[in-house]
Design a protein around this motif. Structure first.
Motif, PDB file in Angstrom:
ATOM      1  N   THR A   1      -5.835  17.976  -5.871  1.00 13.46           N
ATOM      2  CA  THR A   1      -4.384  18.166  -5.923  1.00 13.46           C
ATOM      3  C   THR A   1      -4.012  19.162  -7.012  1.00 13.46           C
ATOM      4  O   THR A   1      -4.602  19.146  -8.097  1.00 13.46           O
ATOM      5  N   ILE A   2      -3.029  19.989  -6.711  1.00 10.65           N
ATOM      6  CA  ILE A   2      -2.485  20.950  -7.663  1.00 10.65           C
ATOM      7  C   ILE A   2      -1.068  20.504  -8.003  1.00 10.65           C
ATOM      8  O   ILE A   2      -0.204  20.450  -7.125  1.00 10.65           O
ATOM      9  N   PHE A   3      -0.826  20.175  -9.260  1.00  9.82           N
ATOM     10  CA  PHE A   3       0.502  19.754  -9.694  1.00  9.82           C
ATOM     11  C   PHE A   3       1.202  20.923 -10.386  1.00  9.82           C
ATOM     12  O   PHE A   3       0.616  21.613 -11.223  1.00  9.82           O
ATOM     13  N   VAL A   4       2.477  21.113 -10.027  1.00  7.09           N
ATOM     14  CA  VAL A   4       3.305  22.176 -10.593  1.00  7.09           C
ATOM     15  C   VAL A   4       4.619  21.559 -11.049  1.00  7.09           C
ATOM     16  O   VAL A   4       5.162  20.668 -10.376  1.00  7.09           O
ATOM     17  N   ASN A   5       5.158  22.014 -12.170  1.00  8.28           N
ATOM     18  CA  ASN A   5       6.475  21.546 -12.582  1.00  8.28           C
ATOM     19  C   ASN A   5       7.527  22.036 -11.590  1.00  8.28           C
ATOM     20  O   ASN A   5       7.563  23.229 -11.248  1.00  8.28           O
ATOM     21  N   ALA A   6       8.377  21.139 -11.138  1.00  3.04           N
ATOM     22  CA  ALA A   6       9.372  21.489 -10.122  1.00  3.04           C
ATOM     23  C   ALA A   6      10.281  22.616 -10.583  1.00  3.04           C
ATOM     24  O   ALA A   6      10.560  23.564  -9.823  1.00  3.04           O
TER      25      ALA A   6
ATOM     26  N   THR B   1      14.259  20.594  -8.287  1.00  3.91           N
ATOM     27  CA  THR B   1      14.602  19.528  -9.231  1.00  3.91           C
ATOM     28  C   THR B   1      13.607  18.375  -9.183  1.00  3.91           C
ATOM     29  O   THR B   1      13.564  17.560 -10.096  1.00  3.91           O
ATOM     30  N   GLY B   2      12.828  18.273  -8.109  1.00  3.16           N
ATOM     31  CA  GLY B   2      11.917  17.139  -7.937  1.00  3.16           C
ATOM     32  C   GLY B   2      12.554  15.984  -7.206  1.00  3.16           C
ATOM     33  O   GLY B   2      11.906  14.960  -6.970  1.00  3.16           O
TER      34      GLY B   2
ATOM     35  N   ILE C   1       4.936  18.857  -6.617  1.00  4.40           N
ATOM     36  CA  ILE C   1       5.815  19.218  -7.725  1.00  4.40           C
ATOM     37  C   ILE C   1       6.216  17.945  -8.456  1.00  4.40           C
ATOM     38  O   ILE C   1       6.411  16.894  -7.848  1.00  4.40           O
ATOM     39  N   VAL C   2       6.295  18.052  -9.784  1.00  7.85           N
ATOM     40  CA  VAL C   2       6.618  16.893 -10.614  1.00  7.85           C
ATOM     41  C   VAL C   2       7.832  17.198 -11.479  1.00  7.85           C
ATOM     42  O   VAL C   2       8.084  18.352 -11.831  1.00  7.85           O
ATOM     43  N   ALA C   3       8.571  16.142 -11.811  1.00  7.99           N
ATOM     44  CA  ALA C   3       9.765  16.289 -12.644  1.00  7.99           C
ATOM     45  C   ALA C   3      10.053  14.959 -13.333  1.00  7.99           C
ATOM     46  O   ALA C   3       9.651  13.896 -12.840  1.00  7.99           O
ATOM     47  N   PRO C   4      10.739  14.997 -14.461  1.00  9.17           N
ATOM     48  CA  PRO C   4      11.131  13.748 -15.125  1.00  9.17           C
ATOM     49  C   PRO C   4      12.016  12.901 -14.212  1.00  9.17           C
ATOM     50  O   PRO C   4      12.565  13.406 -13.218  1.00  9.17           O
ATOM     51  N   PRO C   5      12.174  11.617 -14.510  1.00  4.62           N
ATOM     52  CA  PRO C   5      12.992  10.749 -13.654  1.00  4.62           C
ATOM     53  C   PRO C   5      14.429  11.228 -13.569  1.00  4.62           C
ATOM     54  O   PRO C   5      15.008  11.716 -14.533  1.00  4.62           O
ATOM     55  N   ALA C   6      14.990  11.102 -12.352  1.00  2.17           N
ATOM     56  CA  ALA C   6      16.384  11.457 -12.107  1.00  2.17           C
ATOM     57  C   ALA C   6      16.883  10.646 -10.920  1.00  2.17           C
ATOM     58  O   ALA C   6      16.096  10.268 -10.043  1.00  2.17           O
ATOM     59  N   ASP C   7      18.182  10.364 -10.907  1.00  2.00           N
ATOM     60  CA  ASP C   7      18.774   9.638  -9.785  1.00  2.00           C
ATOM     61  C   ASP C   7      18.718  10.490  -8.512  1.00  2.00           C
ATOM     62  O   ASP C   7      18.852  11.715  -8.561  1.00  2.00           O
ATOM     63  N   TYR C   8      18.540   9.843  -7.364  1.00  2.00           N
ATOM     64  CA  TYR C   8      18.647  10.534  -6.084  1.00  2.00           C
ATOM     65  C   TYR C   8      18.791   9.502  -4.982  1.00  2.00           C
ATOM     66  O   TYR C   8      18.567   8.298  -5.186  1.00  2.00           O
TER      67      TYR C   8
ATOM     68  N   ILE D   1      12.163   4.456 -12.341  1.00  2.00           N
ATOM     69  CA  ILE D   1      10.939   5.228 -12.097  1.00  2.00           C
ATOM     70  C   ILE D   1      10.507   5.935 -13.374  1.00  2.00           C
ATOM     71  O   ILE D   1      11.303   6.104 -14.305  1.00  2.00           O
ATOM     72  N   ASP D   2       9.239   6.332 -13.400  1.00  2.00           N
ATOM     73  CA  ASP D   2       8.706   7.066 -14.548  1.00  2.00           C
ATOM     74  C   ASP D   2       8.796   8.570 -14.362  1.00  2.00           C
ATOM     75  O   ASP D   2       8.856   9.316 -15.339  1.00  2.00           O
ATOM     76  N   LEU D   3       8.790   9.015 -13.118  1.00  2.00           N
ATOM     77  CA  LEU D   3       8.899  10.437 -12.804  1.00  2.00           C
ATOM     78  C   LEU D   3       9.164  10.603 -11.322  1.00  2.00           C
ATOM     79  O   LEU D   3       9.074   9.631 -10.550  1.00  2.00           O
ATOM     80  N   ASN D   4       9.477  11.821 -10.905  1.00  2.00           N
ATOM     81  CA  ASN D   4       9.627  12.156  -9.492  1.00  2.00           C
ATOM     82  C   ASN D   4       8.485  13.068  -9.068  1.00  2.00           C
ATOM     83  O   ASN D   4       8.066  13.957  -9.828  1.00  2.00           O
ATOM     84  N   VAL D   5       7.976  12.834  -7.856  1.00  2.00           N
ATOM     85  CA  VAL D   5       6.917  13.671  -7.307  1.00  2.00           C
ATOM     86  C   VAL D   5       7.225  13.951  -5.841  1.00  2.00           C
ATOM     87  O   VAL D   5       7.646  13.060  -5.104  1.00  2.00           O
ATOM     88  N   ARG D   6       7.025  15.182  -5.438  1.00  2.00           N
ATOM     89  CA  ARG D   6       7.133  15.579  -4.036  1.00  2.00           C
ATOM     90  C   ARG D   6       5.854  16.319  -3.678  1.00  2.00           C
ATOM     91  O   ARG D   6       5.410  17.211  -4.418  1.00  2.00           O
ATOM     92  N   ALA D   7       5.222  15.960  -2.571  1.00  2.00           N
ATOM     93  CA  ALA D   7       3.931  16.544  -2.214  1.00  2.00           C
ATOM     94  C   ALA D   7       3.944  17.089  -0.797  1.00  2.00           C
ATOM     95  O   ALA D   7       4.610  16.537   0.089  1.00  2.00           O
ATOM     96  N   LEU D   8       3.188  18.153  -0.593  1.00  2.00           N
ATOM     97  CA  LEU D   8       3.072  18.759   0.732  1.00  2.00           C
ATOM     98  C   LEU D   8       1.740  18.366   1.363  1.00  2.00           C
ATOM     99  O   LEU D   8       0.717  18.273   0.684  1.00  2.00           O
ATOM    100  N   SER D   9       1.787  18.152   2.683  1.00  2.00           N
ATOM    101  CA  SER D   9       0.584  17.826   3.444  1.00  2.00           C
ATOM    102  C   SER D   9       0.582  18.658   4.717  1.00  2.00           C
ATOM    103  O   SER D   9       1.573  18.674   5.452  1.00  2.00           O
TER     104      SER D   9
END
Length: 395
Positions: free
Chosen positions: A217-222, A228-229, A277-284, A297-305
């Motif tokens: 896996t390759i993690f990138v800051n959003a 925004t993540g 992509i990773v980002a600090p916790p935020a409401d959504y 949550i501790d953080l937000n993550v969105r991943a592509l497959s």
């Protein structure tokens, strides 16, 4: 016009976690498909309904998403202290190939249930009531997975009150342990660094964490690439320019990780590595409309497959997230607030997921993780025989 009668192959259609796929016992496949090669791939492509230029897989069992274009082949294990060998095939939707380069963590939750019900686990290891511990050899990546499957009255218990974001109905909880989850034979961090600078043509130089755990896996800051993540699928999957950018990141990351020798090879290795992509916790608001609070949550993550933003989170990518979160200094760890941790709860498009992992640093500075743990659920959707035209091996 020649006529090719259909053949019938015993199969089970199962949901595991937030994925579903067609499960086979190796011994039930046609002889030509019992060994790796073109005949096996042609069979699985025909079962799933690929390649489909319409992108719908209408003439097969696939559901036209990476989460539902999956196949599993199981057999009794020849490995000591293992019950079953598990081989996973990710079937491309619009191209004529099956990717065998990685595991499916979500379907791993269904492997134990299928193995028990199919008689692949020795009877003396299956309790009438309680928990059956199924020792799984993941043949794609050469790793051990342990599934803890609930049993009631001598049968696998599938119904229950365990809720999993991304799955509509509750079911029985299956705890899954991914042992020594660093992928393959290489180092957990293929460059030796928890953070690297990756030059991506047309994008720029990105700070990334590249990890082999669960799945490469390759993690990138959003925020480094304009996100925004907290995005949902439609924000990315409808943007061809964005998808092309993510594929470029993935290809160049694969080259840097040593997964491919030439950039052109990335097109034939769609299943791995993943990009997230990773980002600090935020409401959504999750895709179901459920409100996710930053404080939960501790953080937000969105991943592509397979080239698209996943509707929830791949199980193997969750292992990568949990592992990276446990190692100080990775982008995942930093997005979660830094420091030492043995578990993390992250937000994804369908809700939240908790995954635990324990990391230790050796005297030579390398990191290792003994296991990563998460809870999923699984259920048989249909069982019987799948039909395919008998000339599949000529494809």
């Amino acid at each position: 016009m020649s006529h090719a009668p259909q053949i019938k192959i015993p199969a089970t259609y199962m949901r595991g976690g937030t994925s579903k796929g067609v499960f086979f016992r190796l011994e039930d496949l046609p002889a030509a498909a019992q060994v790796p090669g073109a005949a096996r791939d042609a069979l699985l492509l025909r079962v799933i309904g690929s390649p489909d230029p319409y992108g719908k897989q209408t003439d097969g069992m696939g559901g036209a998403t990476s989460s539902t274009s999956k196949t599993v082949i199981l057999s009794r294990s020849g490995k000591p202290d293992h019950d079953v060998d598990y081989l996973f095939g990710q079937v491309s939707i619009d191209k004529p190939f099956v990717d065998w380069s990685g595991n499916c963590g979500n379907l791993s939750a269904a492997v134990g249930s299928f193995a028990i019900a199919s008689g692949l686990v020795a009877a003396d290891r299956v309790p009438r009531d309680g928990i059956c511990t199924v020792r799984i050899w993941q043949a794609n990546i050469g790793k051990t997975i342990v599934a803890h499957v609930p049993m009631t009255d001598g049968e696998v218990q599938e119904t229950g009150d365990f809720e999993l974001d991304g799955v509509t109905f509750p079911a029985a909880e299956v705890q899954v342990e991914f042992m020594d989850p660093a992928d393959g034979e290489g180092a957990m961090f293929p460059t030796g660094n928890v953070v690297d600078e990756l030059d991506v043509p047309g994008v720029g130089t990105l700070t990334v964490t590249m990890i082999n755990a669960g799945i490469p896996t390759i993690f990138v800051n959003a925020d480094a690439i304009g996100y925004t993540g907290t995005e949902l699928q439609e924000a990315i999957n409808g943007d061809e320019k964005a998808l092309a950018m993510f594929e470029t990141i993935r290809a160049h990351g694969a080259l840097r990780m040593g997964l491919i020798s030439h950039i052109e090879e990335a097109a034939q290795r769609q299943h791995t590595p993943k990009v997230a992509i990773v980002a600090p916790p935020a409401d959504y608001a999750a895709s179901s409309g459920k409100a996710i609070a930053a404080g939960d949550i501790d953080l937000n993550v969105r991943a592509l497959s397979m080239g698209k933003l996943h509707h929830a989170m791949m199980g193997t990518a969750a292992v990568a997230i949990g592992t990276a979160a446990a190692i100080p200094g990775t982008l995942v760890n930093l997005a979660a607030g830094g420091g030492e941790r043995t578990a993390v709860r992250f937000g994804h498009p369908s809700g939240t997921l908790r995954v635990g992992a324990e990391a230790v640093q050796t005297d030579d500075g390398h990191w290792s993780v003994t296991k990563a743990v998460m809870s999923r659920s699984a259920r048989v959707l249909m069982e019987g025989r799948v039909r395919v035209p008998g000339d599949f091996d000529a494809a």
